[in-house]
Design a protein around this motif. Structure first.
Motif, PDB file in Angstrom:
ATOM      1  N   GLU B  82       0.851  -1.202   0.000  1.00  0.00           N
ATOM      2  CA  GLU B  82       0.000   0.000   0.000  1.00  0.00           C
ATOM      3  C   GLU B  82       0.885   1.250   0.000  1.00  0.00           C
ATOM      4  O   GLU B  82       0.608   2.220  -0.709  1.00  0.00           O
ATOM      5  CB  GLU B  82      -0.931   0.054   1.216  1.00  0.00           C
ATOM      6  CG  GLU B  82      -1.753  -1.200   1.507  1.00  0.00           C
ATOM      7  CD  GLU B  82      -2.815  -1.514   0.471  1.00  0.00           C
ATOM      8  OE1 GLU B  82      -2.949  -0.756  -0.506  1.00  0.00           O
ATOM      9  OE2 GLU B  82      -3.503  -2.544   0.627  1.00  0.00           O
ATOM     10  N   ASP B 136     -10.426  -4.503  -1.452  1.00  0.00           N
ATOM     11  CA  ASP B 136      -9.470  -4.589  -2.558  1.00  0.00           C
ATOM     12  C   ASP B 136     -10.152  -5.100  -3.818  1.00  0.00           C
ATOM     13  O   ASP B 136      -9.784  -4.719  -4.929  1.00  0.00           O
ATOM     14  CB  ASP B 136      -8.269  -5.449  -2.173  1.00  0.00           C
ATOM     15  CG  ASP B 136      -7.419  -4.767  -1.089  1.00  0.00           C
ATOM     16  OD1 ASP B 136      -7.249  -3.547  -1.166  1.00  0.00           O
ATOM     17  OD2 ASP B 136      -6.954  -5.456  -0.165  1.00  0.00           O
ATOM     18  N   GLU B 165      -2.498  -5.883  -6.588  1.00  0.00           N
ATOM     19  CA  GLU B 165      -3.777  -5.978  -5.869  1.00  0.00           C
ATOM     20  C   GLU B 165      -4.322  -7.403  -5.896  1.00  0.00           C
ATOM     21  O   GLU B 165      -5.054  -7.808  -5.003  1.00  0.00           O
ATOM     22  CB  GLU B 165      -4.831  -5.044  -6.477  1.00  0.00           C
ATOM     23  CG  GLU B 165      -4.625  -3.571  -6.217  1.00  0.00           C
ATOM     24  CD  GLU B 165      -4.921  -3.133  -4.792  1.00  0.00           C
ATOM     25  OE1 GLU B 165      -5.380  -3.961  -3.978  1.00  0.00           O
ATOM     26  OE2 GLU B 165      -4.654  -1.970  -4.479  1.00  0.00           O
ATOM     27  N   HIS B 168      -3.437  -9.086  -2.927  1.00  0.00           N
ATOM     28  CA  HIS B 168      -4.184  -8.586  -1.776  1.00  0.00           C
ATOM     29  C   HIS B 168      -5.544  -9.257  -1.664  1.00  0.00           C
ATOM     30  O   HIS B 168      -5.974  -9.668  -0.596  1.00  0.00           O
ATOM     31  CB  HIS B 168      -4.382  -7.070  -1.891  1.00  0.00           C
ATOM     32  CG  HIS B 168      -3.095  -6.311  -1.887  1.00  0.00           C
ATOM     33  ND1 HIS B 168      -3.043  -4.940  -1.997  1.00  0.00           N
ATOM     34  CD2 HIS B 168      -1.808  -6.733  -1.774  1.00  0.00           C
ATOM     35  CE1 HIS B 168      -1.774  -4.557  -1.952  1.00  0.00           C
ATOM     36  NE2 HIS B 168      -1.016  -5.620  -1.833  1.00  0.00           N
TER      37      HIS B 168
END
Lengths: 94, 321
Positions: B82, B136, B165, B168
């Motif tokens: 992040e 996400d 991502e 994630h």
């Protein structure tokens, strides 16, 4: 305060045999810190085997505003391309 | 032969800009831009960067209390990503002029915003999983089309971000699957987290289309590729089967398949809540910004010391030369 840390542009060689490619920029106090930050920011997943950092202020660049005239000298030299030359189809390996 | 041409007029430049966008080519740094495009782009990129940076806090809250070394290592890597995403985006914003230090100032003084979702608290470890899966997941829905944004540096940053991502979202879903196969209490924690995060996740796509005045201009400039409602619908359609596979209930009694539309219908969103959270009245707004301010101010001596060290090294090099 980051104003005191210069902007560096970062170039990464993805693997041996490839050119370094521009990936982005970062702020750092000096060259060493720029290299370490570039490693942490742009190669967290083995994206590189070599990194260049250069102060953004040290890059000389052509201006997009003069794009057409600046690149014009190569625009009218079609004879620099292999497709300019007609070779009969029965001539092999050309 | 060199032909000297008169400098192009503003109308010529504007035509060239419009033409570049019409051909689906990218606008690059140092290109001439209409001021409104520059301003909108800086605002959009800065807001996105701030969201990544503030987004470290809700999950960072659980790093020291992760239930295993494996989960801790994963969470650390995620929160570090992040930070990385925030920095890719500040880098893109700086290509439009300005300084990332100014953007941080604007964030901690409340002059620039960040995503409403990060103003909700993380009450249990299941929230870490739900943020990965839903928050996400919603971010991916929003961001994949932005990989084709007309502004080159932003589009390139989005490509890097989208790749990361995916990790994630998957770690979040896997975490939830693990909890769902645990005890009854763990399953209840997951359901509770889903109940709290479902509606705020739908709000992440922004106000409904008929209340989103900037959408038309942003679509014309190709800095937005789909409307808020289109992306929200896509997210709902993607998520329903994932919820079924997980064994949780999405907290919306009106959620039903509509065969005619080929989409899921869903209940109405509490837009007053979104307005309240955006304008500073969410559960954690003050805490998030204060935490960011404290981190920035506590780090001032490090930034100053590094700059002083760099100056001294430079002077020594000059003396030696």
């Amino acid at each position: 305060m980051t104003g005191e840390w210069p902007l560096y542009e970062v170039f990464v060689r993805g693997k041996r045999g490839l050119n370094h490619v521009h990936v982005g920029s970062l702020r750092a106090a000096d060259d060493d810190m720029a290299l370490h930050n570039a490693r942490d920011l742009y190669t967290r997943r083995n994206e590189g085997v070599s990194i260049w950092v250069v102060k953004a202020a040290d890059i000389a660049a052509s201006s997009p505003d003069e794009k057409d005239p600046f690149f014009a000298p190569s625009g009218d030299k079609v004879y620099r391309h292999p497709t300019f030359y007609d070779i009969p189809e029965n001539v092999p390996h050309m | 032969m060199t032909v000297t041409e008169p400098a192009p007029s503003e109308a010529d430049l504007e035509r060239h800009f419009e033409h570049t966008i019409a051909k689906d080519q990218r606008i690059e740094p140092r290109d001439w831009l209409p001021e409104a495009y520059r301003k909108t782009m800086v605002r959009q990129i800065a807001q996105h960067a701030h969201s990544e940076i503030i987004g470290m806090q809700p999950e960072g809250n659980w790093i020291t209390r992760a239930p295993s070394l494996r989960r801790k290592a994963i969470l650390l890597a995620k929160v570090q990503d992040e930070a990385g995403h925030g920095l890719y985006l500040y880098s893109a914003a700086e290509t439009l002029g300005g300084d990332r230090g100014d953007l941080t100032e604007k964030l901690i003084s409340g002059r620039q915003k960040y995503s409403s979702i990060f103003n909700y608290p993380t009450l249990s470890f299941a929230d870490v999983g739900v943020i990965g899966w839903l928050v996400d997941g919603a971010a991916i829905c929003n961001q994949v089309p932005l990989c084709r944004s007309s502004y080159g540096p932003y589009a390139r940053a989005m490509i890097r971000i989208c790749k990361e991502e995916s990790f994630h979202q998957r770690q979040g879903y896997e975490l939830l699957m693990t909890m769902m196969s645990g005890t009854e209490a763990q399953r209840e924690m997951v359901q509770d987290a889903v109940d709290r995060y479902w509606w705020p996740s739908l709000m992440m796509f922004g106000p409904p289309d008929d209340d989103s005045p900037n959408t038309a201009q942003s679509m014309a400039w190709k800095i937005k590729r789909h409307t808020n409602d289109e992306l929200r619908q896509r997210f709902v359609d993607m998520t329903v089967p994932q919820a079924e596979a997980l064994g949780v209930t999405l907290p919306d009694p009106e959620l039903t398949w509509n065969a005619e539309r080929g989409h899921y219908d869903f209940g109405s969103i509490d837009w007053d809540e979104l307005k309240q959270v955006i304008s500073g009245g969410g559960p954690c707004n003050t805490e998030r910004v204060e935490r960011r301010r404290a981190a920035h101010e506590d780090g001032a001596w490090v930034r100053e010391a590094a700059a002083a060290h760099a100056r001294k090294q430079q002077q020594r090099k000059e003396v030696a030369a």
